[in-house]
Design a protein around this motif. Structure first.
Motif, mmCIF file in Angstrom:
data_model
loop_
_atom_site.group_PDB
_atom_site.id
_atom_site.type_symbol
_atom_site.label_atom_id
_atom_site.label_comp_id
_atom_site.label_asym_id
_atom_site.label_seq_id
_atom_site.Cartn_x
_atom_site.Cartn_y
_atom_site.Cartn_z
ATOM 1 N N HIS A 1 119.163 39.672 82.056
ATOM 2 C CA HIS A 1 117.808 39.201 82.326
ATOM 3 C C HIS A 1 117.925 37.894 83.087
ATOM 4 C CE1 HIS A 1 114.049 36.953 81.421
ATOM 5 N NE2 HIS A 1 113.582 38.075 81.888
ATOM 6 N N ALA A 2 117.354 37.873 84.284
ATOM 7 C CA ALA A 2 117.458 36.698 85.141
ATOM 8 C C ALA A 2 116.056 36.251 85.520
ATOM 9 C CB ALA A 2 118.264 37.022 86.395
ATOM 10 N N ARG A 3 115.800 34.949 85.340
ATOM 11 C CA ARG A 3 114.462 34.471 85.715
ATOM 12 C C ARG A 3 114.251 34.638 87.214
ATOM 13 N NH1 ARG A 3 114.356 28.650 83.120
ATOM 14 N NH2 ARG A 3 112.117 28.733 83.493
ATOM 15 N N ARG A 4 115.267 34.335 87.967
ATOM 16 C CA ARG A 4 115.208 34.575 89.417
ATOM 17 C C ARG A 4 116.500 35.282 89.834
ATOM 18 N NH1 ARG A 4 110.108 33.232 90.908
ATOM 19 N NH2 ARG A 4 110.803 33.091 93.066
ATOM 20 N N ALA A 5 116.422 35.987 90.943
ATOM 21 C CA ALA A 5 117.637 36.613 91.471
ATOM 22 C C ALA A 5 117.664 36.446 92.980
ATOM 23 C CB ALA A 5 117.682 38.084 91.097
ATOM 24 N N VAL A 6 118.862 36.279 93.509
ATOM 25 C CA VAL A 6 119.039 36.209 94.958
ATOM 26 C C VAL A 6 119.908 37.396 95.357
ATOM 27 C CG1 VAL A 6 119.961 34.895 96.887
ATOM 28 C CG2 VAL A 6 118.872 33.694 94.959
ATOM 29 N N LEU A 7 119.333 38.265 96.162
ATOM 30 C CA LEU A 7 120.096 39.417 96.632
ATOM 31 C C LEU A 7 120.785 39.017 97.927
ATOM 32 C CD1 LEU A 7 120.860 42.421 96.440
ATOM 33 C CD2 LEU A 7 118.809 42.926 97.767
ATOM 34 N N ALA A 8 122.097 38.925 97.892
ATOM 35 C CA ALA A 8 122.869 38.561 99.083
ATOM 36 C C ALA A 8 123.922 39.640 99.281
ATOM 37 C CB ALA A 8 123.493 37.184 98.902
ATOM 38 N N SER A 9 123.427 40.873 99.473
ATOM 39 C CA SER A 9 124.324 42.027 99.500
ATOM 40 C C SER A 9 124.918 42.271 100.877
ATOM 41 C CB SER A 9 123.568 43.262 99.022
ATOM 42 O OG SER A 9 122.291 43.299 99.611
ATOM 43 N N GLY A 10 124.457 41.503 101.888
ATOM 44 C CA GLY A 10 125.043 41.679 103.209
ATOM 45 C C GLY A 10 124.449 42.856 103.965
ATOM 46 N N ALA A 11 125.188 43.294 104.969
ATOM 47 C CA ALA A 11 124.709 44.384 105.818
ATOM 48 C C ALA A 11 125.823 45.390 106.008
ATOM 49 C CB ALA A 11 124.253 43.833 107.171
ATOM 50 N N GLY A 12 125.434 46.601 106.310
ATOM 51 C CA GLY A 12 126.420 47.655 106.524
ATOM 52 C C GLY A 12 126.376 48.147 107.959
ATOM 53 N N GLU A 13 127.578 48.399 108.492
ATOM 54 C CA GLU A 13 127.638 48.836 109.884
ATOM 55 C C GLU A 13 127.296 50.322 109.972
ATOM 56 O OE1 GLU A 13 130.285 47.431 113.634
ATOM 57 O OE2 GLU A 13 131.278 47.693 111.723
ATOM 58 N N ARG A 14 126.718 50.718 111.105
ATOM 59 C CA ARG A 14 126.291 52.109 111.272
ATOM 60 C C ARG A 14 127.271 52.854 112.169
ATOM 61 N NH1 ARG A 14 120.387 49.696 112.049
ATOM 62 N NH2 ARG A 14 120.908 49.547 114.254
ATOM 63 N N PRO A 15 127.604 54.062 111.801
ATOM 64 C CA PRO A 15 128.485 54.863 112.656
ATOM 65 C C PRO A 15 127.760 55.250 113.943
ATOM 66 C CG PRO A 15 128.229 55.854 110.464
ATOM 67 C CD PRO A 15 127.201 54.790 110.588
ATOM 68 N N LEU A 16 128.530 55.577 114.963
ATOM 69 C CA LEU A 16 127.940 56.152 116.174
ATOM 70 C C LEU A 16 127.964 57.671 116.048
ATOM 71 C CD1 LEU A 16 129.553 53.928 118.937
ATOM 72 C CD2 LEU A 16 127.159 53.921 118.179
ATOM 73 N N MET A 17 127.071 58.292 116.777
ATOM 74 C CA MET A 17 126.967 59.748 116.676
ATOM 75 C C MET A 17 127.542 60.401 117.931
ATOM 76 S SD MET A 17 123.261 60.181 114.821
ATOM 77 C CE MET A 17 122.403 58.806 115.555
ATOM 78 N N PHE A 18 128.666 61.075 117.754
ATOM 79 C CA PHE A 18 129.242 61.870 118.859
ATOM 80 C C PHE A 18 129.990 63.043 118.244
ATOM 81 C CE2 PHE A 18 131.936 58.182 117.934
ATOM 82 C CZ PHE A 18 133.174 58.756 117.668
ATOM 83 N N ALA A 19 130.351 64.003 119.067
ATOM 84 C CA ALA A 19 130.993 65.210 118.559
ATOM 85 C C ALA A 19 132.328 64.859 117.914
ATOM 86 C CB ALA A 19 131.187 66.221 119.684
ATOM 87 N N ASN A 20 132.588 65.446 116.748
ATOM 88 C CA ASN A 20 133.815 65.210 115.976
ATOM 89 C C ASN A 20 133.985 63.752 115.576
ATOM 90 O OD1 ASN A 20 134.402 67.923 116.307
ATOM 91 N ND2 ASN A 20 135.681 67.574 118.114
ATOM 92 N N ASN A 21 132.856 63.080 115.351
ATOM 93 C CA ASN A 21 132.944 61.660 114.981
ATOM 94 C C ASN A 21 133.504 61.477 113.569
ATOM 95 O OD1 ASN A 21 130.689 62.761 113.783
ATOM 96 N ND2 ASN A 21 129.411 60.929 114.020
#
Lengths: 994, 93
Positions: free
Chosen positions: A281-301
């Protein structure tokens, strides 16, 4: 081949002095402490780590963290085997054993990879459409076949040998993530004095700083992280929790977390837990989960060797591992170009750089040219070529011409998406941000939760750190702390991580969107074409984002494809909502110690050890362990024991532990009036020193519970309840008093566990008691008649309570003593009864004797019966209001055809009667339409020397003498029974008064 | 979900047992009329939004509480003891 051929000679957060031997698919490898299983495999040149779910395509590592869709492996052996763990999050230890999944007979040669060639037929909805007919084939043929072919790892199939714990924590500020923003938030709020929990999924703090390097305030990023952690660790009000994933956000500012306490060791140390579940139980929370990189879309990726650019940098810089020797960098944002320097520094050759954007910053182009790579702006990777690993790439240039480059790795970047999963756990839908080209947290965040850093789109390091600082100040202030002095933090500029989502323009082969569930771009288009075009429908039809990774690398590309197919923007189409858990949580962690016999506490009576010494066979009665019978040498089954125990009791004296009965102490001037309202019969008229049997109804008119209640003084009653309803009755009485009649002057408290209570039954029971009861208390028949209740002393002054009540139909008493004297008292009673042959009896004999007497218990008070059904109609007072009175008068509840309590005796005295059998007419078939009731209780009667039972039979009270059948179709027994009065033995009750 | 018990402070909801609509359950008819009791025993509203409910603090002070809770997002707006609510009602009538 030398050991770890792909390890870079220097650098990395690994301990090169600490060599770890490990096995993967039976082969021996080495790595270093500080490696993950993934980085160690790459160091050894193992790029093929799994087979895909549906098509059994060869797969390698895409990422370096929790988002990994491909590298699911089985960790450990035997009972401790754990399927579907991500190689990217497993900390390497000496002796680690892991196996790849979903392949047969081996990872390199998988027979079911033939599915790849059938792929054109296995698109979205294939199973729904194909395995339709005949319907009965689904369960017996299709499903088992599909399950064998598809599916993930194997469960251990044996009890988990390790311990798991549950813990609770409270703090002012919970910081989720220990990357630059999280560290800064924790440091700032910690300096302000707030109690902090810093939860870090990883075993090393710093997040992507270790992949990207750089400097903060003029020191190397890794050194800065060390400094911050050292300062936090020195603060007594800060708890740093590495290896801890916050997996869910719940109502009331509650966060679920799993701490992997000892997953990084070969075996769990004695008396320690493998994992610990935390409810925070937290009175306040800071979400600092970062970011995730996205794959590119191509055949046989999905070919092994193709990975996210940020992951490649992490392997290079944090783990000092070269994931490839010659790579193509494919990107749609500036951040992808950051891999150029990292590759060159480690000696990785760059064959080509492909940027989907036609206009690229000149500084980046210069950097690219220096690397000697061919550069394609406005270009597109069309197809990857290779078998078990990428071997070449086809690139379509901006002018439409195709070029092919040989390579053994592709590092791709489709821009970054904030990791906002936790923000939507309470239902908020993410919002599309056109500037960031990503979904960001919705408007309504969980109460008390703030998002900081890359998790809300501050991708640049400087902005990220400043956001963490701000969030730390705000959280501390919200908890009542004053903001600490802050100083600006200086960081060099970092490349922009905003990337456009480039849709595949040509289809030269399967373009994978969801790697774990094998969902391709074609499947998404098919779903949209067939009408499953909203994100929620497309998700279910294609299974996009429904694998164990919840589509962490897949969802955004899927939504972009769906939007494009429908000719709409991503903002218009929207996305699905994330739900807990963020990453899979093991059942072990959720269960903690609540498993097997420890699922709930077992309650033992004070006489339990004495009963054990007598060789009692125990049975569970609610949470209690109660003696069922006390076998003697030579008795081969319980019926023999019951016969002996009953006959001894009815001819001399028996002793039974009845301590488990619920006991409620009710005191106050209005206690009698209160009892009149909760019981259907009257108690205010009960004389002091007397007990009375009471029947309690529910407000809907059905029977709730029964028991005897005694009046010890004018304003002091002691109520008993059945064992199983004790807490329910207490709750009901509290409700009646507090919510309905608060002005009644009384108090009540449960004293069930304060008293040990023994029933002494049989003609000699008084003789036994007289040896224990102090002389000044006259318990002769005249002075202490049937239904007497009195406070006495025994054994020279021990306060006790004596009730002359009987469940067996014999002259009987219940003696209650303070629980701590329970063991001594039972032994004293046994000693006093020695000359009368006192016999302990258990629940089975209790049951046999009460059925002989037609007394009801929970089997008859089962929530469907009324007082009238049980032959207790006359107990209901007509002179007062009480709970259940009005509703009991409903005509249907007074219908004569209702199932009424009867006695049942097999016509053939040798036949056995079983509880649960249904009652039908003598010559009627045993079908539902002919159902007239059922057998509620059955036992062998030692006195009648045959099986007898109680039952509920339609209009049964008027059918005594009739022959019917008791049919138990489940156990295939049919017995002809005679309906009779429920009182089989001593119908006039003469024995009670002896 | 956490409930602020007036006696014990804020606690997680696993310490409590819920019974249902406080206003309906606490209005036991004074007259022995079947129609009134039928409503009392069986008829309940199921509102989306604020709802006054009876919760029993079994794992704490054993008090029945009237909890005003938003059924859409589990926000607890207020907590009173059932005893006070019942006494106020009796005083008002």
């Amino acid at each position: 081949m030398s050991a770890q051929p792909y390890r870079v000679a220097t650098g990395g957060l690994i301990d090169r002095k600490h060599l770890c031997h490990f096995r993967f698919d039976g082969r021996e490898y080495t790595g270093f402490a500080g490696d993950t299983l993934a980085s160690a495999l790459l160091a050894n040149g193992v790029s093929l780590v799994g087979r895909s779910f549906k098509y059994h395509r060869p797969r390698g590592l895409i990422s370096s963290g929790a988002e990994e869709p491909n590298a699911l492996i089985e960790l450990r052996r035997g009972a401790a085997r754990e399927p579907n763990t991500r190689a990217t999050t497993i900390e390497l230890f000496d002796g680690l054993e892991a196996q790849s999944q979903n392949r047969w007979p081996s990872l390199g040669f998988d027979l079911l990879s033939l599915n790849r060639w059938a792929a054109p037929f296995l698109g979205a909805g294939f199973y729904y459409k194909t395995f339709m007919w005949p319907a009965s084939f689904w369960e017996k043929v299709y499903e088992p076949l599909i399950r064998r072919a598809a599916g993930l790892g194997r469960a251990a199939g044996a009890d988990d040998p390790d311990h798991y714990e549950k813990s609770f924590a409270h703090c002012d500020v919970l910081v989720i993530g220990a990357g630059p923003a999280g560290l800064m938030a924790a440091l700032t709020a910690g300096r302000a004095g707030a109690r902090i929990i810093l939860a870090n999924e990883d075993f090393v703090a710093g997040g992507q700083l270790h992949g990207d390097g750089g400097s903060i305030n003029g020191t190397a990023a890794a050194a800065w992280v060390k400094g911050v952690i050292a300062e936090l660790a020195a603060m007594p009000h800060v708890q740093i929790m590495p290896r801890t994933t916050i997996y869910g956000v719940y109502d009331g500012a509650t966060y679920g977390a799993v701490e992997r306490v000892n997953d990084h060791l070969l075996s769990v140390p004695a008396f320690e837990a493998r994992q610990r579940h935390w409810r925070i139980h937290a009175r306040r929370a800071v979400l600092a989960s970062g970011a995730g990189e996205r794959p590119l879309m191509f055949a046989n990726n999905d070919l092994p060797g193709i990975m996210l650019a940020s992951a490649a940098r992490t392997y290079l810089q944090r783990f000092a591992v070269k994931p490839a020797g010659r790579v193509v960098i494919a990107t749609s944002c500036d951040d992808g170009w950051a891999s150029v320097d990292a590759a060159l520094a480690a000696g990785v050759a760059i064959a080509a750089i492909v940027d989907t954007r036609s206009e690229v910053d000149e500084a980046l182009l210069r950097l690219g040219r220096r690397s000697g790579a061919a550069i394609y702006c406005g270009g597109e990777v069309v197809k990857a070529h290779g078998g078990h690993r990428v071997g070449a790439i086809s690139i379509r240039n901006a002018n439409g011409s195709d070029t092919r480059h040989d390579c053994d790795g592709v590092w791709m970047s489709g821009g970054f998406s904030p990791l906002i999963h936790l923000t939507s756990h309470l239902g908020a839908r993410p919002q599309w941000d056109e500037r960031l080209q990503a979904f960001v947290p919705g408007q309504t965040l969980p109460a008390g939760l703030a998002v900081a850093g890359a998790a809300c789109g501050d991708f640049a390091l400087g902005a990220c750190i400043a956001a963490g600082q701000r969030a730390g100040i705000e959280a501390a202030q919200a908890c009542g702390f004053s903001a600490p002095a802050t100083e600006p933090i200086l960081c060099p500029e970092t490349p922009a991580a905003v990337g456009v989502i480039a849709l595949p323009r040509t289809a030269a082969g399967p373009v994978f969107v969801d790697f774990q569930n094998d969902v391709t771009a074609k499947d998404i288009a098919l779903a949209a074409r067939e009408g499953y075009s909203s994100p929620e429908l497309a998700k279910r039809y294609t299974t996009l984002g429904m694998a164990t990774d919840q589509g962490k690398t897949a969802n955004i590309n899927g939504m972009a494809l769906l939007a494009a197919t429908r000719g709409k923007s991503i903002a218009q189409v929207g996305t699905t909502v994330y739900r807990p858990p963020y990453t899979p949580v093991s059942f072990g962690a959720l269960a903690g110690h609540h498993r097997g016999k420890d699922f709930r506490a077992t309650r033992l009576t004070p006489a339990h050890h004495w009963a054990q010494e007598q060789g009692a066979v125990f049975m569970e009665a609610g949470a209690w362990m109660r003696a069922a019978w006390f076998p003697k040498a030579g008795e081969s089954d319980w019926v023999e024991s019951v016969i002996r125990e009953t006959k001894a009791t009815r001819s001399s004296v028996g002793l039974c532990d009845v301590s488990t009965l619920g006991k409620i102490d009710i005191q106050g001037a209005d206690a009698g009036a209160f009892l009149d309202r909760v019981y259907c019969n009257t108690f205010s008229t009960l004389a002091v020193g007397r007990a009375r049997y009471g029947l309690m109804l529910r407000e809907d008119g059905f029977v709730m519970d029964d028991g005897t209640t005694s009046r010890l003084t004018p304003a002091h009653f002691l109520m008993t309840t059945t064992t199983s309803n004790a807490s329910k009755v207490m709750q009901h009485l509290e409700f009646c008093h507090q919510a309905l009649w608060p002005d009644l002057d009384l108090h009540m408290v449960s004293v069930s566990e304060h008293w040990a209570q023994y029933s002494l039954a049989g003609p000699r029971s008084r003789n036994v008691l007289q040896r224990l009861v102090d002389r000044q208390h006259d318990i002769s028949n005249e002075a202490f008649p049937y239904m007497g209740a009195r406070e006495i002393t025994i054994s020279g002054g021990l306060p006790a309570r004596l009730y002359r009540i009987s469940f067996s139909g014999e002259l009987a008493y219940e003696l209650a003593v303070p629980a701590r004297y329970g063991d001594a008292t039972v032994r004293a009673l046994m000693a006093a009864g020695g000359e009368f042959g006192i016999t302990p009896y258990g629940l089975e004999t209790l049951n046999a004797m009460r059925i002989e007497k037609g007394h009801v218990t929970g089997s008859e008070l089962n929530g469907t019966t009324t007082a009238r059904d049980l032959g207790l109609g006359r107990m209901m007072s007509t002179k007062k209001d009480y709970i259940g009175r009005v509703m009991e008068e409903r005509p249907a509840l007074r219908d004569e055809k209702r199932w009424r309590l009867v006695g049942l005796k097999p016509v053939d005295r040798s036949h056995r009667l079983k509880a649960g059998g249904h009652l039908v007419g003598r010559h009627e078939p045993a079908v539902t339409a002919n159902d007239q009731g059922y057998v509620t209780s059955a036992s062998y009667s030692p006195m009648l020397e045959q099986w007898i039972g109680l039952g509920l039979l339609s209009a049964g009270d008027k059918r005594h003498g009739e022959i019917i059948r008791a049919c138990d179709l489940l156990r295939q027994s049919e017995v002809e029974v005679e309906v009779c009065d429920p009182v089989f033995f001593d119908p006039k009750g003469e024995r009670l008064h002896g | 979900m956490r409930i602020g018990c007036p006696y014990c402070g804020e606690r997680w909801n696993d310490e409590f047992i819920v019974l249902g609509d406080a206003d309906a359950l606490m209005k036991r008819p004074g007259e022995a009329q079947f129609a009134l009791f039928y409503d009392y025993v069986y008829l309940r509203d199921n509102p989306a939004g604020r709802h006054r409910e009876l919760w029993y603090h079994q794992g704490g002070c054993r008090q029945w509480l009237v909890v005003t809770r938003d059924t859409l997002n589990h926000t607890v707006h207020s907590v009173e003891t059932a005893r006070c609510v019942a006494q106020d009602r009796e005083a008002a009538s």
